[in-house]
Design a protein around this motif. Structure first.
Motif, PDB file in Angstrom:
ATOM      1  N   LEU A   8       0.843  -1.198   0.000  1.00  0.00           N
ATOM      2  CA  LEU A   8       0.000   0.000   0.000  1.00  0.00           C
ATOM      3  C   LEU A   8       0.879   1.248   0.000  1.00  0.00           C
ATOM      4  O   LEU A   8       1.867   1.321   0.736  1.00  0.00           O
ATOM      5  CB  LEU A   8      -0.895   0.018   1.240  1.00  0.00           C
ATOM      6  CG  LEU A   8      -2.010  -1.031   1.291  1.00  0.00           C
ATOM      7  CD1 LEU A   8      -2.768  -0.921   2.608  1.00  0.00           C
ATOM      8  CD2 LEU A   8      -2.967  -0.861   0.127  1.00  0.00           C
ATOM      9  N   PRO A   9       0.532   2.254  -0.803  1.00  0.00           N
ATOM     10  CA  PRO A   9       1.332   3.483  -0.835  1.00  0.00           C
ATOM     11  C   PRO A   9       1.345   4.177   0.530  1.00  0.00           C
ATOM     12  O   PRO A   9       0.370   4.101   1.282  1.00  0.00           O
ATOM     13  CB  PRO A   9       0.602   4.357  -1.864  1.00  0.00           C
ATOM     14  CG  PRO A   9      -0.225   3.419  -2.667  1.00  0.00           C
ATOM     15  CD  PRO A   9      -0.584   2.280  -1.759  1.00  0.00           C
ATOM     16  N   ASP A  10       2.454   4.867   0.818  1.00  0.00           N
ATOM     17  CA  ASP A  10       2.521   5.701   2.026  1.00  0.00           C
ATOM     18  C   ASP A  10       1.533   6.867   1.912  1.00  0.00           C
ATOM     19  O   ASP A  10       1.075   7.202   0.811  1.00  0.00           O
ATOM     20  CB  ASP A  10       3.938   6.282   2.184  1.00  0.00           C
ATOM     21  CG  ASP A  10       4.928   5.217   2.619  1.00  0.00           C
ATOM     22  OD1 ASP A  10       4.498   4.169   3.149  1.00  0.00           O
ATOM     23  OD2 ASP A  10       6.131   5.430   2.392  1.00  0.00           O
ATOM     24  N   ILE A  11       1.297   7.478   3.072  1.00  0.00           N
ATOM     25  CA  ILE A  11       0.428   8.664   3.106  1.00  0.00           C
ATOM     26  C   ILE A  11       1.245   9.831   3.661  1.00  0.00           C
ATOM     27  O   ILE A  11       1.913   9.687   4.688  1.00  0.00           O
ATOM     28  CB  ILE A  11      -0.794   8.436   4.019  1.00  0.00           C
ATOM     29  CG1 ILE A  11      -1.649   7.271   3.500  1.00  0.00           C
ATOM     30  CG2 ILE A  11      -1.620   9.714   4.139  1.00  0.00           C
ATOM     31  CD1 ILE A  11      -2.776   6.852   4.445  1.00  0.00           C
ATOM     32  N   ILE A  12       1.201  10.964   2.979  1.00  0.00           N
ATOM     33  CA  ILE A  12       1.829  12.190   3.499  1.00  0.00           C
ATOM     34  C   ILE A  12       0.700  13.173   3.814  1.00  0.00           C
ATOM     35  O   ILE A  12      -0.088  13.523   2.921  1.00  0.00           O
ATOM     36  CB  ILE A  12       2.795  12.809   2.464  1.00  0.00           C
ATOM     37  CG1 ILE A  12       3.877  11.790   2.089  1.00  0.00           C
ATOM     38  CG2 ILE A  12       3.417  14.088   3.009  1.00  0.00           C
ATOM     39  CD1 ILE A  12       4.777  12.254   0.948  1.00  0.00           C
ATOM     40  N   LYS A 168      -9.573   3.524   4.565  1.00  0.00           N
ATOM     41  CA  LYS A 168     -10.498   2.688   3.777  1.00  0.00           C
ATOM     42  C   LYS A 168     -10.310   2.944   2.274  1.00  0.00           C
ATOM     43  O   LYS A 168     -10.318   2.016   1.462  1.00  0.00           O
ATOM     44  CB  LYS A 168     -11.944   2.993   4.185  1.00  0.00           C
ATOM     45  CG  LYS A 168     -12.254   2.589   5.615  1.00  0.00           C
ATOM     46  CD  LYS A 168     -13.715   2.799   5.940  1.00  0.00           C
ATOM     47  CE  LYS A 168     -13.991   2.599   7.433  1.00  0.00           C
ATOM     48  NZ  LYS A 168     -13.508   1.329   7.977  1.00  0.00           N
ATOM     49  N   LEU A 169     -10.136   4.219   1.926  1.00  0.00           N
ATOM     50  CA  LEU A 169      -9.987   4.555   0.508  1.00  0.00           C
ATOM     51  C   LEU A 169      -8.680   3.981  -0.045  1.00  0.00           C
ATOM     52  O   LEU A 169      -8.638   3.472  -1.170  1.00  0.00           O
ATOM     53  CB  LEU A 169     -10.013   6.075   0.336  1.00  0.00           C
ATOM     54  CG  LEU A 169      -9.818   6.578  -1.097  1.00  0.00           C
ATOM     55  CD1 LEU A 169     -10.911   6.038  -2.022  1.00  0.00           C
ATOM     56  CD2 LEU A 169      -9.802   8.109  -1.129  1.00  0.00           C
ATOM     57  N   ARG A 170      -7.624   4.046   0.754  1.00  0.00           N
ATOM     58  CA  ARG A 170      -6.331   3.529   0.286  1.00  0.00           C
ATOM     59  C   ARG A 170      -6.436   2.033  -0.043  1.00  0.00           C
ATOM     60  O   ARG A 170      -5.967   1.574  -1.085  1.00  0.00           O
ATOM     61  CB  ARG A 170      -5.262   3.777   1.352  1.00  0.00           C
ATOM     62  CG  ARG A 170      -3.905   3.264   0.952  1.00  0.00           C
ATOM     63  CD  ARG A 170      -2.813   3.708   1.883  1.00  0.00           C
ATOM     64  NE  ARG A 170      -2.870   3.071   3.188  1.00  0.00           N
ATOM     65  CZ  ARG A 170      -1.816   2.878   3.962  1.00  0.00           C
ATOM     66  NH1 ARG A 170      -0.621   3.286   3.568  1.00  0.00           N
ATOM     67  NH2 ARG A 170      -1.945   2.325   5.150  1.00  0.00           N
ATOM     68  N   ALA A 171      -7.085   1.279   0.835  1.00  0.00           N
ATOM     69  CA  ALA A 171      -7.225  -0.165   0.589  1.00  0.00           C
ATOM     70  C   ALA A 171      -8.131  -0.434  -0.613  1.00  0.00           C
ATOM     71  O   ALA A 171      -7.831  -1.287  -1.466  1.00  0.00           O
ATOM     72  CB  ALA A 171      -7.778  -0.841   1.842  1.00  0.00           C
ATOM     73  N   ALA A 172      -9.221   0.309  -0.685  1.00  0.00           N
ATOM     74  CA  ALA A 172     -10.176   0.082  -1.776  1.00  0.00           C
ATOM     75  C   ALA A 172      -9.568   0.463  -3.131  1.00  0.00           C
ATOM     76  O   ALA A 172      -9.733  -0.253  -4.128  1.00  0.00           O
ATOM     77  CB  ALA A 172     -11.453   0.897  -1.520  1.00  0.00           C
ATOM     78  N   MET A 173      -8.848   1.582  -3.161  1.00  0.00           N
ATOM     79  CA  MET A 173      -8.246   2.023  -4.425  1.00  0.00           C
ATOM     80  C   MET A 173      -7.203   1.008  -4.879  1.00  0.00           C
ATOM     81  O   MET A 173      -7.105   0.685  -6.071  1.00  0.00           O
ATOM     82  CB  MET A 173      -7.602   3.406  -4.239  1.00  0.00           C
ATOM     83  CG  MET A 173      -7.140   4.050  -5.532  1.00  0.00           C
ATOM     84  SD  MET A 173      -8.516   4.585  -6.604  1.00  0.00           S
ATOM     85  CE  MET A 173      -9.062   6.075  -5.751  1.00  0.00           C
ATOM     86  N   HIS A 174      -6.442   0.500  -3.923  1.00  0.00           N
ATOM     87  CA  HIS A 174      -5.407  -0.477  -4.265  1.00  0.00           C
ATOM     88  C   HIS A 174      -6.029  -1.730  -4.880  1.00  0.00           C
ATOM     89  O   HIS A 174      -5.548  -2.251  -5.885  1.00  0.00           O
ATOM     90  CB  HIS A 174      -4.617  -0.828  -3.010  1.00  0.00           C
ATOM     91  CG  HIS A 174      -3.204  -1.179  -3.301  1.00  0.00           C
ATOM     92  ND1 HIS A 174      -2.273  -0.263  -3.711  1.00  0.00           N
ATOM     93  CD2 HIS A 174      -2.566  -2.375  -3.286  1.00  0.00           C
ATOM     94  CE1 HIS A 174      -1.124  -0.864  -3.906  1.00  0.00           C
ATOM     95  NE2 HIS A 174      -1.277  -2.155  -3.663  1.00  0.00           N
ATOM     96  N   ALA A 175      -7.111  -2.198  -4.260  1.00  0.00           N
ATOM     97  CA  ALA A 175      -7.763  -3.413  -4.763  1.00  0.00           C
ATOM     98  C   ALA A 175      -8.309  -3.184  -6.175  1.00  0.00           C
ATOM     99  O   ALA A 175      -8.175  -4.038  -7.067  1.00  0.00           O
ATOM    100  CB  ALA A 175      -8.885  -3.816  -3.816  1.00  0.00           C
ATOM    101  N   ARG A 176      -8.900  -2.030  -6.421  1.00  0.00           N
ATOM    102  CA  ARG A 176      -9.458  -1.758  -7.760  1.00  0.00           C
ATOM    103  C   ARG A 176      -8.342  -1.558  -8.791  1.00  0.00           C
ATOM    104  O   ARG A 176      -8.499  -1.966  -9.951  1.00  0.00           O
ATOM    105  CB  ARG A 176     -10.373  -0.538  -7.706  1.00  0.00           C
ATOM    106  CG  ARG A 176     -11.711  -0.797  -7.013  1.00  0.00           C
ATOM    107  CD  ARG A 176     -12.570  -1.802  -7.772  1.00  0.00           C
ATOM    108  NE  ARG A 176     -13.868  -2.012  -7.128  1.00  0.00           N
ATOM    109  CZ  ARG A 176     -14.791  -2.866  -7.599  1.00  0.00           C
ATOM    110  NH1 ARG A 176     -14.574  -3.574  -8.700  1.00  0.00           N
ATOM    111  NH2 ARG A 176     -15.942  -3.003  -6.964  1.00  0.00           N
TER     112      ARG A 176
END
Ligand code: BTN
Length: 249
Positions: A8-12, A168-176
């Motif tokens: 998963l990408p980092d968050i800044i 939640k968005l980070r996980a969902a975007m990654h899956a899509r």
């Protein structure tokens, strides 16, 4: 390409930026080509589609993902469908119980009212591209004077702060994005999108005056209309009027 698709990408996080999309663009210009989420508590120059302003006071989520991709140029526009689906997934995972639909090109609606906006910008290099997927989610407040009626998750009885929502968005975007697979998985994305679409099979009027039945999505994410004479019209950009789905403000 930097980073494995499995990570998963980092968050800044910033307290305040002009626009998280612009901040992401500045990173790319500085040759920081990693996959990363840029998020901010507020934006002073939030950007909407079609050159519009996106009001960005604290309480809502403002976040942009930089996503380097080897997808062919003709597949890049379909990222709009990917992003819409991911944001819808995240909204559902937040516990919204109303009907959650997608309005072309990539608005997410709860019971007919807009809760999110997505602005995708791309930078192209030799043979590869970097997409900036900018997402605004109305968590605590929404503007009252919009062309399409809006709402926010708190008004739908979901209390969630921007950091939790970004998780939640980070996980969902990654899956899509994994499903999309640089465009190779586009047909599954199109099917999932159409299954959640507002107005599928209904009549639409698009900018330029064409009117017809919303019958599908093209490979570049454009809206396909079947006109009354049976011919197909592809609408790439500009406003759409959903003739059977007007919600009062
Ligand atoms: C729309 O007009 O519906 C799209 C709005 C997109 C807003 C988001 S907020 C995070 C990112 N940064 C911006 O400046 N715009 C997008």
């Amino acid at each position: 390409m930097n980073g494995s698709i499995g990570v998963l990408p980092d968050i800044i996080w910033y307290d305040s930026v002009g626009s998280t999309n612009d901040e992401a663009q500045a990173r790319i210009a500085a040759d920081k080509l990693d996959r990363v989420w840029i998020a901010a508590a507020r934006q002073t120059r939030g950007k909407g589609r079609l050159g519009r302003h996106w009001i960005s006071e604290p309480g809502n989520l403002y976040a942009s993902l930089t996503w380097p991709t080897n997808a062919p140029l003709k597949r890049l526009a379909s990222l709009s469908l990917v992003a819409g689906l991911a944001v819808r997934d995240a909204v559902l995972q937040a516990g919204v119980s109303g009907q959650v639909q997608l309005k072309w090109p990539n608005d997410v609606l709860v019971d007919g009212r807009k809760v999110t906006g997505i602005l995708i910008e791309t930078t192209s290099g030799t043979g590869s591209h970097i997409a900036i997927i900018g997402c605004g989610l109305n968590l605590a407040h929404h503007p009252s004077d919009t062309r399409w009626p809006a709402t926010n998750l708190a008004a739908c009885n979901i209390s969630i702060d921007p950091r939790e929502m970004l998780g939640k968005l980070r996980a969902a975007m990654h899956a899509r994005l994994r499903q999309w697979a640089d465009g190779a998985g586009l047909s599954g994305i199109q099917d999932d999108w159409m299954n959640a679409a507002l107005g599928r099979g209904g009549r639409l009027l698009v900018e330029g005056g064409k009117q017809g039945v919303f019958s599908g999505l093209s490979d570049d994410g454009a809206l396909e209309l079947t006109l009354d004479d049976g011919s197909l019209w592809t609408h790439h950009a500009g406003d759409v009027d959903w003739l059977e789905h007007r919600v009062s403000t």
